[in-house]
Enzyme design. Structure first.
Site, PDB file in Angstrom:
ATOM      1  N   GLU A 115      39.363  39.560  44.995  1.00 36.95           N
ATOM      2  CA  GLU A 115      39.180  39.588  43.545  1.00 36.95           C
ATOM      3  C   GLU A 115      38.596  38.237  43.160  1.00 36.95           C
ATOM      4  OE1 GLU A 115      39.415  42.260  42.135  1.00 36.95           O
ATOM      5  OE2 GLU A 115      40.750  43.475  43.361  1.00 36.95           O
ATOM      6  N   CYS A 128      39.274  35.153  34.960  1.00 36.45           N
ATOM      7  CA  CYS A 128      38.175  35.588  35.833  1.00 36.45           C
ATOM      8  C   CYS A 128      37.280  36.619  35.164  1.00 36.45           C
ATOM      9  CB  CYS A 128      38.712  36.123  37.151  1.00 36.45           C
ATOM     10  SG  CYS A 128      39.851  37.515  36.978  1.00 36.45           S
TER      11      CYS A 128
END
EC number: 1.2.1.68
Length: 476
Positions: A225, A259
């Protein structure tokens, strides 16, 4: 010299302990390779009860690590989604575990086929500093639902949260079931080299490459990720207040240290001034002041603050117009800043920002905006603001990203029933909800025959029967 030797000795001792811990978890898994649904639900409920009970302690620990972390942001973005994710999995794990029946071709009858979901074994989770609770508990939830043992490496940048989480999880799980690992970069490197049955890493793309390289030595499958530059596209017709408010929320949460935060915004050229005006009004409504504002989160440390200031200096020197929405606050509270007249040679347009800076890029036609996005590495998220259904479908079909929000930001990550993950440079693999269960399970195909064996007709020696019956019926 003496200090260096002592450090190396301590580091080697930590690595030896890490390897011994992995061995204990592997042995525990082999002793109980298929925990039943009742056991898994008990684990999940114990985890949920612990987080609920200790939420104030967790809020305070994360605040210490950031020097100023909004308590409400910790509740909204870490504790609440963690609790909901655990509850979601606990209610469904029995259903997820059931073997799935599959079809068997006529030529193989009589027979049956199914998929059995089996725990992988020992799962490793490497956690970043920006959401230290949610990004440890989310993967842990999926791994426990799938019946695994779990080792969690916390970031060295969040020591208070790491120590607390280690203590809390030790109250409800033996170390050979769930263990939190602390330590500096060298421990993290050693962690990624362990022969896990699956390794999930959340963090920077550059570090993710090293993690994947280390995992490859053991052929350990990975879920990465990562991040990237997630664009927001404002359509020509959307009410600007709607777009500005929702983009501002996505950029304000955790001071942009997310993110999937909007990294830059594409705005029709005729509406740029309108966007700047509305965005400024919205943000200043969110935060009437910056200094000592408990709702505004600080930049995690001086190194990250220096990096962001460097982006601003570089952009200014190369001709960008900076529009700071506040004066800089205390305790590393960096003001939200819009950047106009940016160019591709600026660092702010070359690297993931991970902070409260937002470049505004004008475009003429929607195809120009889509081309701009598609010329760059595939992002972790994409945000489109516009209520025209045909244009929404065009954006969905003509761009690639890990996930999409239409007319909002960030909230797709909080949905338990859709997968979360990147694509290309922004990551690989998925977790959350059912996809998390599948990621941390081995889908084992099982084919079963009864005593009667019709397959004898395809055994050698091959003769006329196979020519007349099998080939005639099935080779066509």
């Amino acid at each position: 010299m003496v200090a260096d030797i002592a450090y190396l000795q301590q580091s080697q001792q930590e690595i030896n302990q890490l390897e011994a811990l992995f061995a204990r978890q592997r042995a525990a898994y082999l002793a109980q390779p298929m925990p039943d649904a009742t056991q898994r639900v008990q684990w999940l409920k114990a985890l949920r009860d612990l987080l609920f009970k200790e939420q104030q302690a967790l809020i305070e620990a994360i605040d210490r690590d950031f020097s100023a972390r909004s308590a409400d942001e910790t509740l909204l973005a870490e504790i609440m989604p963690s609790l909901h994710g655990i509850h979601y999995a606990a209610k469904r794990v029995k259903k997820w575990m059931k073997p799935a029946r599959r079809a068997v071709g006529l030529q193989f009858q009589p027979a049956s086929a199914q998929v059995v979901y089996q725990p992988l074994g020992v799962v490793g989770v490497i956690v970043p500093w920006n959401y230290p609770l949610f990004l440890s508990i989310g993967p842990l939830t999926g791994a426990l639902a799938a019946g695994n043992r779990v080792m969690i490496k916390m970031s060295e940048s969040t020591p208070a949260t790491g120590r607390l989480l280690k203590d809390l999880l030790a109250r409800i799980f033996p170390e050979d079931q769930v263990a939190v690992v602390l330590g500096e970069v060298d421990v993290g490197v050693a962690f990624s080299k362990l022969p896990f049955d699956h390794l999930l890493f959340t963090g920077a793309t550059s570090v993710g490459k090293h993690v994947m390289r280390a995992a490859a030595e053991n052929l350990t499958p990975v879920t990465l990720e990562l991040g990237g530059k997630s664009p927001a596209i404002v359509s020509d017709s959307v009410p600007m207040k709607d777009a500005a408010e929702r983009i501002a929320f996505g950029k304000s949460l955790n001071a942009g240290q997310t993110c999937v935060a909007p990294d830059y915004v594409l705005v029709p050229s005729r509406r740029v001034e309108e966007f700047v005006s509305q965005y400024k009004e919205v943000v200043q409504g969110f935060f009437p002041r910056l200094s000592d504002n408990p709702d505004y989160t600080a930049i995690i440390n001086e190194r990250q603050l220096g990096r962001l200031r460097g982006y601003l200096d570089d952009a200014r020197e190369k001709g960008a117009t900076l529009v700071p929405l506040f004066a800089e606050g205390q305790q590393r509270r960096l003001p939200q800043t819009l950047l106009l007249n940016v160019s591709d040679d600026m660092k702010v347009m070359q690297e993931e920002i991970f902070g409260p800076l937002l470049p505004v890029i004008p475009y003429e036609r929607l195809e120009d905006a889509l081309a701009y996005v598609n010329q760059r590495p595939r992002p972790l998220a994409l945000y489109y603001f516009g209520y025209d259904k045909a244009q929404q479908q065009r954006v969905l079909h003509e761009t690639h990203s890990g996930g999409v929000c239409l007319n909002d930001t960030l909230l797709h990550v909080a949905q338990d029933d859709i997968p979360f993950g990147g694509v290309g440079p922004s990551g690989m693999g998925h977790y959350h909800g059912h996809e998390g269960f599948l990621t941390f399970s081995k889908a084992k195909g099982v084919f079963s025959k009864p005593r009667f064996n019709a397959a004898r007709m395809i055994y050698p020696p091959y003769g006329k029967s196979i020519q007349k019956l099998v080939y005639k019926l099935f080779v066509r």
